[in-house]
Design a protein around this motif. Structure first.
Motif, PDB file in Angstrom:
ATOM      1  N   THR A 147      12.891  -3.299 -11.892  1.00  0.00           N
ATOM      2  CA  THR A 147      12.886  -1.717 -12.468  1.00  0.00           C
ATOM      3  C   THR A 147      13.745  -1.995 -13.529  1.00  0.00           C
ATOM      4  O   THR A 147      14.665  -2.593 -13.783  1.00  0.00           O
ATOM      5  N   LYS A 148      13.517  -0.887 -14.608  1.00  0.00           N
ATOM      6  CA  LYS A 148      14.261  -0.874 -15.698  1.00  0.00           C
ATOM      7  C   LYS A 148      15.158   0.653 -15.683  1.00  0.00           C
ATOM      8  O   LYS A 148      15.615   1.199 -16.716  1.00  0.00           O
ATOM      9  N   CYS A 149      15.093   1.110 -14.639  1.00  0.00           N
ATOM     10  CA  CYS A 149      15.650   2.500 -14.403  1.00  0.00           C
ATOM     11  C   CYS A 149      17.345   2.288 -14.555  1.00  0.00           C
ATOM     12  O   CYS A 149      17.876   1.220 -14.013  1.00  0.00           O
ATOM     13  N   LYS A 150      17.725   3.501 -15.470  1.00  0.00           N
ATOM     14  CA  LYS A 150      19.218   3.319 -16.043  1.00  0.00           C
ATOM     15  C   LYS A 150      19.745   4.927 -15.768  1.00  0.00           C
ATOM     16  O   LYS A 150      19.189   5.844 -15.433  1.00  0.00           O
ATOM     17  N   PHE A 151      20.969   4.925 -15.852  1.00  0.00           N
ATOM     18  CA  PHE A 151      21.761   6.224 -15.495  1.00  0.00           C
ATOM     19  C   PHE A 151      21.672   6.965 -16.966  1.00  0.00           C
ATOM     20  O   PHE A 151      21.688   6.302 -17.891  1.00  0.00           O
ATOM     21  N   ASP A 152      21.571   8.223 -16.610  1.00  0.00           N
ATOM     22  CA  ASP A 152      21.337   9.183 -18.188  1.00  0.00           C
ATOM     23  C   ASP A 152      22.862   9.322 -18.695  1.00  0.00           C
ATOM     24  O   ASP A 152      23.578   9.929 -18.060  1.00  0.00           O
ATOM     25  N   THR A 153      23.074   8.902 -19.946  1.00  0.00           N
ATOM     26  CA  THR A 153      24.382   8.841 -20.615  1.00  0.00           C
ATOM     27  C   THR A 153      24.672  10.313 -20.967  1.00  0.00           C
ATOM     28  O   THR A 153      25.763  10.510 -21.308  1.00  0.00           O
ATOM     29  N   ASP A 154      23.667  11.288 -20.699  1.00  0.00           N
ATOM     30  CA  ASP A 154      24.113  12.890 -20.952  1.00  0.00           C
ATOM     31  C   ASP A 154      25.064  13.391 -19.887  1.00  0.00           C
ATOM     32  O   ASP A 154      25.850  14.352 -19.822  1.00  0.00           O
ATOM     33  N   GLY A 191       0.686  -1.216  -0.105  1.00  0.00           N
ATOM     34  CA  GLY A 191       0.027   0.171   0.147  1.00  0.00           C
ATOM     35  C   GLY A 191       0.975   1.405   0.294  1.00  0.00           C
ATOM     36  O   GLY A 191       0.382   2.503  -0.287  1.00  0.00           O
ATOM     37  N   GLN A 192       2.108   1.156   0.378  1.00  0.00           N
ATOM     38  CA  GLN A 192       2.937   2.385   0.213  1.00  0.00           C
ATOM     39  C   GLN A 192       3.907   2.104  -1.077  1.00  0.00           C
ATOM     40  O   GLN A 192       4.117   1.019  -1.651  1.00  0.00           O
ATOM     41  N   SER A 193       4.373   3.412  -1.579  1.00  0.00           N
ATOM     42  CA  SER A 193       5.392   3.112  -2.570  1.00  0.00           C
ATOM     43  C   SER A 193       6.445   2.265  -2.403  1.00  0.00           C
ATOM     44  O   SER A 193       7.093   2.348  -1.355  1.00  0.00           O
ATOM     45  N   GLN A 194       6.888   1.505  -3.153  1.00  0.00           N
ATOM     46  CA  GLN A 194       7.772   0.165  -3.195  1.00  0.00           C
ATOM     47  C   GLN A 194       8.991   0.614  -3.807  1.00  0.00           C
ATOM     48  O   GLN A 194       9.186   0.838  -4.920  1.00  0.00           O
ATOM     49  N   PRO A 195      10.241   0.985  -2.688  1.00  0.00           N
ATOM     50  CA  PRO A 195      11.239   1.521  -3.416  1.00  0.00           C
ATOM     51  C   PRO A 195      12.306   0.415  -4.111  1.00  0.00           C
ATOM     52  O   PRO A 195      12.180  -0.725  -3.600  1.00  0.00           O
ATOM     53  N   LYS A 196      12.938   0.679  -5.192  1.00  0.00           N
ATOM     54  CA  LYS A 196      13.582  -0.353  -5.860  1.00  0.00           C
ATOM     55  C   LYS A 196      15.137   0.202  -5.830  1.00  0.00           C
ATOM     56  O   LYS A 196      15.934  -0.465  -6.228  1.00  0.00           O
ATOM     57  N   ALA A 210      10.719   9.169  -9.606  1.00  0.00           N
ATOM     58  CA  ALA A 210       9.499   9.646 -10.817  1.00  0.00           C
ATOM     59  C   ALA A 210       9.079   8.449 -10.991  1.00  0.00           C
ATOM     60  O   ALA A 210       7.701   8.189 -11.262  1.00  0.00           O
ATOM     61  N   LYS A 211       9.685   7.192 -11.094  1.00  0.00           N
ATOM     62  CA  LYS A 211       9.216   5.790 -11.357  1.00  0.00           C
ATOM     63  C   LYS A 211       8.416   5.162 -10.364  1.00  0.00           C
ATOM     64  O   LYS A 211       7.367   4.605 -10.782  1.00  0.00           O
ATOM     65  N   HIS A 212       9.209   5.100  -9.160  1.00  0.00           N
ATOM     66  CA  HIS A 212       8.818   4.257  -8.307  1.00  0.00           C
ATOM     67  C   HIS A 212       7.868   4.988  -6.924  1.00  0.00           C
ATOM     68  O   HIS A 212       7.237   4.267  -5.993  1.00  0.00           O
ATOM     69  N   GLY A 213       7.961   6.392  -6.998  1.00  0.00           N
ATOM     70  CA  GLY A 213       7.422   7.212  -5.786  1.00  0.00           C
ATOM     71  C   GLY A 213       8.310   7.135  -4.336  1.00  0.00           C
ATOM     72  O   GLY A 213       7.826   7.820  -3.573  1.00  0.00           O
ATOM     73  N   GLU A 259      25.742  11.822 -11.755  1.00  0.00           N
ATOM     74  CA  GLU A 259      24.931  10.892 -12.370  1.00  0.00           C
ATOM     75  C   GLU A 259      23.955  10.428 -11.127  1.00  0.00           C
ATOM     76  O   GLU A 259      23.055   9.617 -11.503  1.00  0.00           O
ATOM     77  N   ASP A 260      24.533  10.107  -9.984  1.00  0.00           N
ATOM     78  CA  ASP A 260      23.670   9.547  -8.996  1.00  0.00           C
ATOM     79  C   ASP A 260      22.384  10.278  -8.653  1.00  0.00           C
ATOM     80  O   ASP A 260      21.532   9.909  -7.967  1.00  0.00           O
ATOM     81  N   TYR A 261      22.745  11.719  -8.513  1.00  0.00           N
ATOM     82  CA  TYR A 261      21.486  12.568  -8.194  1.00  0.00           C
ATOM     83  C   TYR A 261      20.389  12.494  -9.149  1.00  0.00           C
ATOM     84  O   TYR A 261      19.291  12.234  -8.777  1.00  0.00           O
ATOM     85  N   ASP A 262      20.748  12.309 -10.546  1.00  0.00           N
ATOM     86  CA  ASP A 262      19.756  11.789 -11.721  1.00  0.00           C
ATOM     87  C   ASP A 262      19.061  10.839 -11.668  1.00  0.00           C
ATOM     88  O   ASP A 262      17.926  10.353 -11.497  1.00  0.00           O
ATOM     89  N   PHE A 263      19.857   9.652 -11.223  1.00  0.00           N
ATOM     90  CA  PHE A 263      19.394   8.252 -10.857  1.00  0.00           C
ATOM     91  C   PHE A 263      18.545   8.222  -9.863  1.00  0.00           C
ATOM     92  O   PHE A 263      17.454   7.555  -9.932  1.00  0.00           O
ATOM     93  N   THR A 264      18.764   8.812  -8.725  1.00  0.00           N
ATOM     94  CA  THR A 264      17.923   9.140  -7.477  1.00  0.00           C
ATOM     95  C   THR A 264      16.382   9.605  -8.075  1.00  0.00           C
ATOM     96  O   THR A 264      15.226   9.026  -7.813  1.00  0.00           O
ATOM     97  N   CYS A 265      16.412  10.710  -8.748  1.00  0.00           N
ATOM     98  CA  CYS A 265      15.239  11.178  -9.251  1.00  0.00           C
ATOM     99  C   CYS A 265      14.406  10.479 -10.212  1.00  0.00           C
ATOM    100  O   CYS A 265      13.050  10.381 -10.144  1.00  0.00           O
ATOM    101  N   THR A 266      15.099   9.902 -11.063  1.00  0.00           N
ATOM    102  CA  THR A 266      14.576   8.720 -12.076  1.00  0.00           C
ATOM    103  C   THR A 266      13.665   7.875 -11.342  1.00  0.00           C
ATOM    104  O   THR A 266      12.449   7.389 -11.633  1.00  0.00           O
ATOM    105  N   HIS A 267      14.275   6.969 -10.066  1.00  0.00           N
ATOM    106  CA  HIS A 267      13.611   6.282  -9.332  1.00  0.00           C
ATOM    107  C   HIS A 267      12.455   6.750  -8.592  1.00  0.00           C
ATOM    108  O   HIS A 267      11.486   6.322  -8.482  1.00  0.00           O
TER     109      HIS A 267
END
Length: 338
Positions: A244-251, A203-208, A266-269, A256-264
């Motif tokens: 999860t299919k989250c990946k690091f942004d190659t740009d 019932g809570q957002s499930q972290p990956k 946004a995707k998983h809550g 890159e870890d800040y962006d990766f955290t945000c990607t997760h």
């Protein structure tokens, strides 16, 4: 002209050791890797895993997995050509092996031969971000959670104390002083994080994605609760679960870890950051690795910050308390403008 070893040792007043030249350091490093020992020639030692796992709830304990359940990836580059880097490599390998892991070292093509000569299991991953993504892809193919580890972590710690937020720094400092430090193994840390992630109630957002407190300031960590769900996950040591299919942004070449955290988020809550768990690393000054992506003027840092701010409006602000005020950021997911 040459000198006998015994004559040199007599002049300098000590025995020559593996740190005195690169060739001897490489030979010593290989010997320690093959024997599963650290740079001092000793097996890595930790407090019993049970002391850490006692901090889990019963439901979380039921989610514990064995060390072999992880795909363990050490993200590295250009460490094997410097004595200080060799010391770090040997230390990380020894601690991972001692805690039950079979690590794979993801390195750039130019470094691969030197790492293999040390007796390490090596995959060519390219630069920092491509290497991270290859490790994630390899874990997905194996159907395993991916543990990523920086190549110069010296130790892992957990501070057992008050789980609640202290609220301010003086109170946090006091709570940290009253806590008990546990010297934990890297695989115990990974197993703990994964159990916490998988133990989040339905019932809570499930972290990956799960990780550790990003700084060494224990008082600051105790200002926050023991576990938080929307804070930055440091790339030095993290677990990405299956599903999860989250990946690091190659740009991005840095941060890159800040962006990766945000990607997760946004995707998983949610993510899972354990604010009582810490790693100690020296890569800001250690030759090779991620620090080789930086430049003295800070231009690369600023360019990557600009990408973060465009991609995640409102989330990232410049941190005027670190560096020159233009190369470090603070992250606040709650300020995101959609």
């Amino acid at each position: 002209m040459y000198y006998h070893r015994c004559s040199v040792e007599e002049v300098i007043g000590r025995k020559l050791g593996p740190d005195d030249n690169l060739a001897s350091a490489k030979n010593w490093a290989r010997q320690q890797v093959l024997e599963g020992k650290d740079w001092r020639g000793k097996p890595a030692k930790f407090d019993p895993d049970a002391r850490l796992f006692a901090c889990l709830s019963q439901g979380e304990k039921e989610k514990l997995v064995e060390p072999g359940a992880f795909h363990v990836a050490v993200i590295s580059a250009r460490r094997a050509s410097e004595i200080v880097g060799l010391r770090a490599v040997v230390g990380v390998q020894a601690q991972l092996v001692a805690s039950g892991a079979t690590p794979v070292w993801y390195v750039d093509a130019a470094s691969a031969a030197e790492y293999r000569q040390l007796g390490l299991k090596v995959e060519i991953g390219g630069k920092l971000v491509p290497a991270r993504n290859k490790a994630l892809s390899d874990a997905q193919k194996l159907g395993k959670p991916c543990l990523q580890v920086s190549d110069d972590i010296t130790h892992w710690s957990y501070y057992k104390g008050d789980d609640g937020p202290a609220g301010n720094l003086p109170a946090g400092n006091e709570a940290a002083k009253k806590s008990t430090r546990i010297r934990i193994s890297p695989m115990a840390a990974a197993r703990f994080l994964l159990a916490k992630m998988r133990g989040v109630p339905a019932g809570q957002s499930q972290p990956k994605l799960g990780g550790v407190f990003p700084l060494g300031n224990t008082g600051m960590a105790f200002v926050k609760g023991a576990n938080t769900s929307e804070h930055f996950i440091l790339g030095d040591f993290f677990v990405q679960d299956v599903g999860t299919k989250c990946k690091f942004d190659t740009d991005l070449t840095l941060k890159e870890d800040y962006d990766f955290t945000c990607t997760h988020l946004a995707k998983h809550g949610a993510v899972l950051r354990c604010n009582r768990m810490f790693v100690a690393a020296v890569h800001e000054t250690n030759p090779g690795g991620a620090c080789s992506e930086r430049d003295g003027a800070g231009d690369k840092e600023r360019a990557n910050i600009a990408i973060l701010q465009r991609k995640w409006p409102g989330v990232f602000s410049l941190n005027g308390n670190r560096g020159d005020g233009s190369t470090q950021v603070t992250m606040a997911w709650r300020r995101r403008r959609v």
